[in-house]
Design an enzyme around this catalytic site. Structure first.
Site, PDB file in Angstrom:
ATOM      1  N   ASP A  96       0.856  -1.186   0.000  1.00 34.47           N
ATOM      2  CA  ASP A  96       0.000   0.000   0.000  1.00 34.47           C
ATOM      3  C   ASP A  96       0.898   1.245   0.000  1.00 34.47           C
ATOM      4  O   ASP A  96       1.657   1.458   0.948  1.00 34.47           O
ATOM      5  CB  ASP A  96      -0.840  -0.062   1.297  1.00 34.47           C
ATOM      6  N   ASP A 197      -3.014   4.759  -2.228  1.00 34.84           N
ATOM      7  CA  ASP A 197      -3.993   5.369  -1.342  1.00 34.84           C
ATOM      8  C   ASP A 197      -4.434   6.737  -1.888  1.00 34.84           C
ATOM      9  O   ASP A 197      -3.577   7.544  -2.296  1.00 34.84           O
ATOM     10  CB  ASP A 197      -3.302   5.561   0.024  1.00 34.84           C
ATOM     11  N   GLU A 249      -6.808   4.044  -5.427  1.00 31.01           N
ATOM     12  CA  GLU A 249      -8.032   4.360  -4.680  1.00 31.01           C
ATOM     13  C   GLU A 249      -8.429   5.786  -5.052  1.00 31.01           C
ATOM     14  O   GLU A 249      -7.642   6.718  -4.879  1.00 31.01           O
ATOM     15  CB  GLU A 249      -7.755   4.275  -3.174  1.00 31.01           C
ATOM     16  N   HIS A 322     -11.288  -2.228   4.455  1.00 31.31           N
ATOM     17  CA  HIS A 322     -11.034  -1.844   5.852  1.00 31.31           C
ATOM     18  C   HIS A 322     -11.644  -0.501   6.235  1.00 31.31           C
ATOM     19  O   HIS A 322     -11.533  -0.092   7.383  1.00 31.31           O
ATOM     20  CB  HIS A 322      -9.514  -1.822   6.091  1.00 31.31           C
ATOM     21  N   ASP A 323     -12.243   0.205   5.271  1.00 26.61           N
ATOM     22  CA  ASP A 323     -12.893   1.490   5.576  1.00 26.61           C
ATOM     23  C   ASP A 323     -14.409   1.376   5.531  1.00 26.61           C
ATOM     24  O   ASP A 323     -15.108   2.369   5.746  1.00 26.61           O
ATOM     25  CB  ASP A 323     -12.486   2.552   4.543  1.00 26.61           C
TER      26      ASP A 323
HETATM   27  C1  NOJ Z   1      -7.755   5.714   2.577  1.00 29.81           C
HETATM   28  C2  NOJ Z   1      -7.444   4.556   3.470  1.00 29.81           C
HETATM   29  O1  NOJ Z   1      -8.081   3.417   2.971  1.00 29.81           O
HETATM   30  C3  NOJ Z   1      -7.917   4.938   4.856  1.00 29.81           C
HETATM   31  O2  NOJ Z   1      -7.917   3.863   5.746  1.00 29.81           O
HETATM   32  C4  NOJ Z   1      -7.054   6.077   5.329  1.00 29.81           C
HETATM   33  O3  NOJ Z   1      -7.543   6.554   6.562  1.00 29.81           O
HETATM   34  C5  NOJ Z   1      -7.064   7.239   4.332  1.00 29.81           C
HETATM   35  N1  NOJ Z   1      -6.935   6.809   2.973  1.00 29.81           N
HETATM   36  C6  NOJ Z   1      -5.940   8.187   4.618  1.00 29.81           C
HETATM   37  O4  NOJ Z   1      -4.715   7.595   4.286  1.00 29.81           O
END
Ligand code: NOJ
Length: 544
Positions: A96, A197, A249, A322-323
């Protein structure tokens, strides 16, 4: 042309996967212990969320050294071992790359604080004597202003996420060179892919203007310069590696930009994550308000993104990460249709066009943990939201209800390996509570049960890999009522149809209109040719 449709990616959240040294936190050795399990599942790549040195204010997304492993996860030797052991099982490791921001504990930020002009130019710093009003009104994704005043800079620095995640100044070519060095370091180690990310927010112009909406996203999201930066880093690092896979992402993005990000001719990235289909339970765009999910809009978004990217770009197909809260708890019905809704959403991602991504625990139907008190939460975003809602005078019971549906911690609870202490994740109390249902939902009880969610996933993975129509075929949607998503996947000699009921109601439908040769997937024992049962998933091979 790279073949991307027959790769299956497993997202692994290491802090919650497996704790090998019994300190309550998952680690690299824990991942190695479970590689046979992942091989059995049938995946090709493991995307591991950040394990680099970090103070962990945002669970590792606040990196203080990109080329060092955080000791809580293990050592560089462990990583070498992991890469090697995974390779033996034909599994690649995807790392990542969190390049929009870096921790304020990084050497770069520390040197900037010490007064180095070189390193101050790695960040967006706006000098000012006004310590009350930030340079502009943009807000942080985690609440509050996107700026922090720093006496040592005699000014403000930009931080779109936590105050300890300082935005990196991509405008400065030296910053981009540093990041290329990081990628080369990991490529040399044998890493086989990168997940970038929030990569579409890196293009800030350096001018900070007040936003009319008091949010500011439009000033820094999907700026044209992002395409230039991606082309540049592609060329300088991963671009010419045959079997390397990249996924970006994309936060609040557009289809037009995602076509550019993921069209092979553009030489930017291989594929994109977008999140529009995971916001259909937001009330007027507001995450922290509960609203039943809008099926019609979900279906429209899936359909639009599939069709618009067909032949022009490439989707990373996912419903969990995970979010995000667990999809079966969120759009499914885990009380009444736990098996059916878990397998229905699995069938959707494994039969759409794109590269399927699954998130740890999804393959056994893990659900939200339904936390009841605020001290069970660990996530910075959730805790900030709790405090903000409290400050507005909202009732605590209601806030906790919202968190139990929307918090990112819903997907971050320890992996449920068995029905013993702490679900087999650790001998000691884990960093975050295990979901109470681990005695019913766990790997051990499913692995040898042919009718389990786990074995349903295995069958879907196998099916996907064996059927060109699924990994390479065209997609065509068939009109139907809102609760059904129906589409055909076709190659020159084969045609499959997915008939998916995304609701908890039985829906009349004439299945016989498809002259089917074979039933490839059915999450019910029977097939009723006149109706589709609640959360039923059917995949049929039909006459072409
Ligand atoms: C996206 C990530 O998936 C998340 O977990 C993170 O808090 C934010 N980007 C900031 O890096």
């Amino acid at each position: 042309m790279k073949k991307l449709g027959n790769k299956i990616v497993y997202e692994l959240y290491p802090i919650s996967f497996m704790d090998s040294n019994n300190d309550g936190y998952g680690d690299i050795k824990g991942i190695i212990e479970k590689l046979d399990y992942l091989q059995l599942l049938g995946i090709d790549l493991i995307w591991i969320t950040p394990i680099f040195k970090s103070p962990k204010n945002d669970n590792g997304y606040d990196i203080s050294n990109y080329c060092e492993i955080d000791q809580s996860f293990g050592t560089m030797d462990d990583v070498d071992n992991l890469i090697e052991e995974a390779k033996k099982r034909n599994i690649g490791i995807m790392f990542d790359m969190v390049f929009n921001h870096v921790s304020t504990e990084s050497e770069w930020f520390k040197k900037a604080l010490e007064g180095s002009k070189k390193y101050q130019d790695y960040f967006y710093i706006v000098k000012s004597n006004d310590k009350v009003n930030p340079p502009c009104n943009w807000v942080s994704k985690f609440g509050g202003p996107a700026w922090k005043y720093e006496e040592k800079f005699n000014g403000w620095y930009l931080c779109l996420y936590d105050k300890t995640q300082a935005d990196l100044k991509w405008l400065n070519p030296e910053v981009r060179e540093e990041l290329v060095k990081v990628m080369k370091f990991w490529i040399d180690k044998g890493i086989k892919g990168f997940r970038f990310d929030v990569i579409n927010v890196i293009g800030k112009s350096g001018k900070f203007i007040n936003a009319e909406d008091n949010i500011g996203k439009s000033f820094y999201t999907d700026q044209p310069i992002v395409h230039k930066y991606l082309k540049e880093i592609n060329k300088a690092s991963f671009g010419n590696i045959e079997d390397f896979i990249t996924v970006g992402e994309m936060s609040s993005t557009t289809i037009e930009n995602c076509i550019l990000y993921s069209n092979p001719k553009e030489k930017e990235l291989d594929m994109v994550f977008n999140f529009h289909h995971l916001k259909v339970d937001y009330k007027n765009g507001e995450k922290w308000e509960n609203k039943p999910w809008d099926k019609k809009e979900f279906k429209r978004l899936i359909q639009t993104w599939q069709l618009k990217l067909q032949d022009r770009g490439w989707n990373a197909v996912f419903l969990n990460n995970h979010d995000q809260p667990r999809i079966n708890s969120r759009y499914g019905n885990v009380k009444k249709y736990w098996f059916e809704s878990s397998t229905l959403f699995a069938t959707l991602i494994f039969t759409l066009q794109g590269t399927p991504f699954i998130y740890q625990g999804e393959e056994i139907g893990m659900t939200n943990p339904y936390f009841e008190t605020i001290d069970q939460y660990r996530d910075v975003e959730s805790i900030n939201a709790f405090n903000e809602m409290k400050a507005k005078g909202m009732d605590e019971k209601l806030i906790l209800e919202i968190l139990s549906v929307k918090s990112r911690d819903n997907s971050r609870t320890p992996m449920q390996w068995n029905d013993r202490k702490n679900a087999g994740f650790s001998d000691v109390k884990p960093w975050i509570d295990v979901a109470k249902n681990y005695k019913q939902i766990n790997v051990e009880s499913q692995i040898n049960n042919p009718n389990s969610v786990f074995n349903f996933y295995r069958k879907l993975i196998k099916l996907r890999k064996e059927n060109e129509a699924l990994f390479e075929g065209k997609i065509q949607f068939i009109d139907s009522e809102d609760s059904l998503i129906i589409f055909k996947r076709t190659t020159f000699n084969k045609e499959l149809v997915s008939i998916l009921n995304i609701s908890d109601q039985e829906v009349c439908y004439d299945v016989k209109q498809f002259k089917y040769i074979d039933i490839l997937v059915n999450n019910y024992k029977e097939i009723d040719l006149k109706s589709i049962k609640p959360f039923q998933a059917l995949v049929l091979e039909i006459e072409k």
